[in-house]
Design an enzyme around this catalytic site. Structure first.
Site, PDB file in Angstrom:
ATOM      1  N   CYS A 153     101.278  26.053 -17.681  1.00 39.20           N
ATOM      2  CA  CYS A 153     101.913  27.272 -18.196  1.00 39.20           C
ATOM      3  C   CYS A 153     102.490  28.105 -17.043  1.00 39.20           C
ATOM      4  O   CYS A 153     103.411  27.652 -16.384  1.00 39.20           O
ATOM      5  CB  CYS A 153     100.932  28.061 -19.067  1.00 39.20           C
ATOM      6  SG  CYS A 153     101.778  29.216 -20.159  1.00 39.20           S
ATOM      7  N   HIS A 168     100.011  24.265 -23.234  1.00 42.38           N
ATOM      8  CA  HIS A 168      98.591  24.254 -22.848  1.00 42.38           C
ATOM      9  C   HIS A 168      97.937  22.940 -23.269  1.00 42.38           C
ATOM     10  O   HIS A 168      97.503  22.818 -24.411  1.00 42.38           O
ATOM     11  CB  HIS A 168      97.866  25.433 -23.495  1.00 42.38           C
ATOM     12  CG  HIS A 168      98.216  26.730 -22.853  1.00 42.38           C
ATOM     13  ND1 HIS A 168      97.563  27.193 -21.739  1.00 42.38           N
ATOM     14  CD2 HIS A 168      99.170  27.640 -23.131  1.00 42.38           C
ATOM     15  CE1 HIS A 168      98.083  28.340 -21.358  1.00 42.38           C
ATOM     16  NE2 HIS A 168      99.064  28.642 -22.193  1.00 42.38           N
ATOM     17  N   GLU A 170      95.121  21.899 -22.612  1.00 37.13           N
ATOM     18  CA  GLU A 170      93.706  22.157 -22.947  1.00 37.13           C
ATOM     19  C   GLU A 170      93.546  22.731 -24.339  1.00 37.13           C
ATOM     20  O   GLU A 170      92.432  22.846 -24.841  1.00 37.13           O
ATOM     21  CB  GLU A 170      93.077  23.073 -21.889  1.00 37.13           C
ATOM     22  CG  GLU A 170      93.425  24.557 -21.970  1.00 37.13           C
ATOM     23  CD  GLU A 170      94.785  24.945 -21.401  1.00 37.13           C
ATOM     24  OE1 GLU A 170      95.622  24.055 -21.157  1.00 37.13           O
ATOM     25  OE2 GLU A 170      95.028  26.154 -21.226  1.00 37.13           O
TER      26      GLU A 170
END
Lengths: 198, 253
Positions: free
Chosen positions: A77, A177, A179
């Site tokens: 990001c 993202h 994650e």
């Protein structure tokens, strides 16, 4: 394999760390180059504004440390945006300059800004195998004037082609993202870790 | 293209999900992480945790819920309720939440939006607006305290002001429709979405998959739709809503 997650006071380190842990990999979080130098590879996360982030990296002398890395570095990001040369966010600010391109704001007269939600990746190069192409984005700025050769995947937002996965030498960037991106996010992190293991 | 998001909302009190939900195969219906996992598997695009704890201890527990959820799942989620300061925002984000939503605190102290956005980026500051139609004012007004107290703000004006101050997304709840299951309030959603350039999440009134279709398409075009009870009580499921929308040609993950 031990992954160093760079803590420079910007953002969500916890989710990134947990994602790495879920993949069975060791990690540590540190904010100084001496400790980070022990890592096999580095992750530069980040949420917030570009100038603040560069200021903090410089204050802890991490800017040069990261830019001179020969180990794999993954920017996520804002962390990806910092890898580029320049950003117009808030005030014109130089980035780490390890990937060609600059960071520009989405045109809010044509698009909903921030770009929040799940967008589909278009692959410019083969990278991972996954049953889905959707990843989760949350950002208001994106990379422009990039080298086509550095783009691994992009996402379309309105008329804008958003560089989503970029790679140059040992530096990789993900604008979304991983994650927080379910299955494909997991596969992408796994793939990056595979490169680290080489 | 960004897909339309379907967002289940979980009310959490003192670290436990309330509203008595029973799912097969779920041993503990009050465990927020187990429910988050259930919704993730159903294809939820995001989750919202609304902390309705009344005490400081209860709110402190919310941080643990956030941390445990971020540990277990790769799903984006927003936390609202009880967030009054920049420190509160920081605590929640550092524990692994992607966004925080602020409601009354932003009305009392609008600089919270500016400071929060400056420090963490507009993309993680959601302004939650409770809207109710006021006959007296002939428009939708912003209400607080579950719709009991009317503020001096018209909804559209506050939506514009809050985004100008720094909010990156609007969670718009129709107090007229909340719990009615008669469909989202299309008119107020349309009015707010036309007034701002940030994404708008419609909330309040979901009763069927068709209700989601109505608010996400046509001239309303909400960017996301949130619901609580119809998912919790299994009147429909996230998977069913998404498949219904997909069959009707809506861009869905």
């Amino acid at each position: 394999m031990n992954i160093g997650i760079i803590d420079y006071g910007m953002g969500n380190l916890f989710s990134v760390a947990e994602a790495i842990k879920r993949l069975g990999c060791d990690y540590f979080i540190a904010g100084d180059s001496t400790t980070l130098a022990q890592a096999d590879a580095l992750i530069l996360p980040g949420v917030g504004a570009f100038p603040d982030a560069m200021h903090k990296l410089k204050a802890s002398k991490l800017d040069m440390f990261i830019a001179q890395q020969t180990k794999p570095v993954l920017g996520i990001c804002l962390g990806m945006q910092l890898l580029f040369e320049f950003s117009e966010e808030v005030q014109p600010t130089s980035g780490l300059g390890v990937i060609n391109g600059q960071i520009t704001k989405f045109d809010a007269s044509a698009l909903r800004v921030p770009h929040i939600g799940w967008s589909e990746l278009t692959w410019h190069k083969p990278y991972v195998e996954s049953t889905t192409d959707f990843v989760y984005f949350v950002h208001s700025f994106y990379a422009t004037q990039t080298n086509e050769a550095d783009i691994v995947a992009s996402a379309q937002y309105g008329d804008v082609q958003v560089p989503a996965v970029v790679q140059y030498a040992n530096f990789t960037g993900m604008q979304f993202h991983p994650e927080k991106s379910g299955e494909l996010g997991k596969q992408l992190l796994k793939r990056w870790l595979k490169d680290v293991a080489k | 293209m960004v897909t339309k998001r379907i967002i289940p909302c979980l009310d959490v009190k003192d670290g436990r999900v309330v509203k008595g939900i029973q799912f097969e195969g779920l041993r503990d219906a009050g465990d927020p992480v187990a429910l988050a996992k259930y919704y993730d598997e159903q294809g939820a695009d995001e989750l919202v945790f609304l902390d309705i704890s009344a005490s400081h201890e209860g709110r402190a527990t919310m941080v643990d819920v956030v941390r445990e959820t971020a540990k277990a799942l790769a799903i984006p989620f927003t936390v609202g309720g009880g967030i009054r300061t920049v420190e509160d925002i920081e605590r929640i984000l550092r524990a692994g939440a992607d966004k925080v939503s602020v409601n009354t605190a932003a009305l009392d102290n609008p600089s919270l939006l500016t400071e929060g956005a400056k420090k963490f980026g507009a993309q993680c500051i959601v302004i939650a607006i409770d809207a109710k139609y006021s006959e007296e004012d002939q428009t939708w007004m912003v209400y607080t305290h579950g719709g009991r107290n009317k503020t001096t703000w018209a909804v559209v004006d506050w939506a514009k002001e809050a985004t100008r101050l720094g909010a990156g997304e609007i969670l718009l709840t129709s107090m007229n429709r909340d719990g009615e299951k008669s469909g989202f309030d299309l008119a107020v959603t349309r009015a707010v979405r036309e007034a701002v350039t940030v994404p708008v999440i419609a909330s309040g009134g979901a009763g069927s998959a068709e209700d989601f279709y109505q608010v996400l398409t046509g001239d309303v075009q909400a960017d996301a739709a949130l619901a609580a009870s119809i998912f919790h009580y299994k009147e429909t499921s996230v998977a069913e809503v998404k498949s219904y929308l997909r069959n009707k040609g809506v861009d869905i993950r």
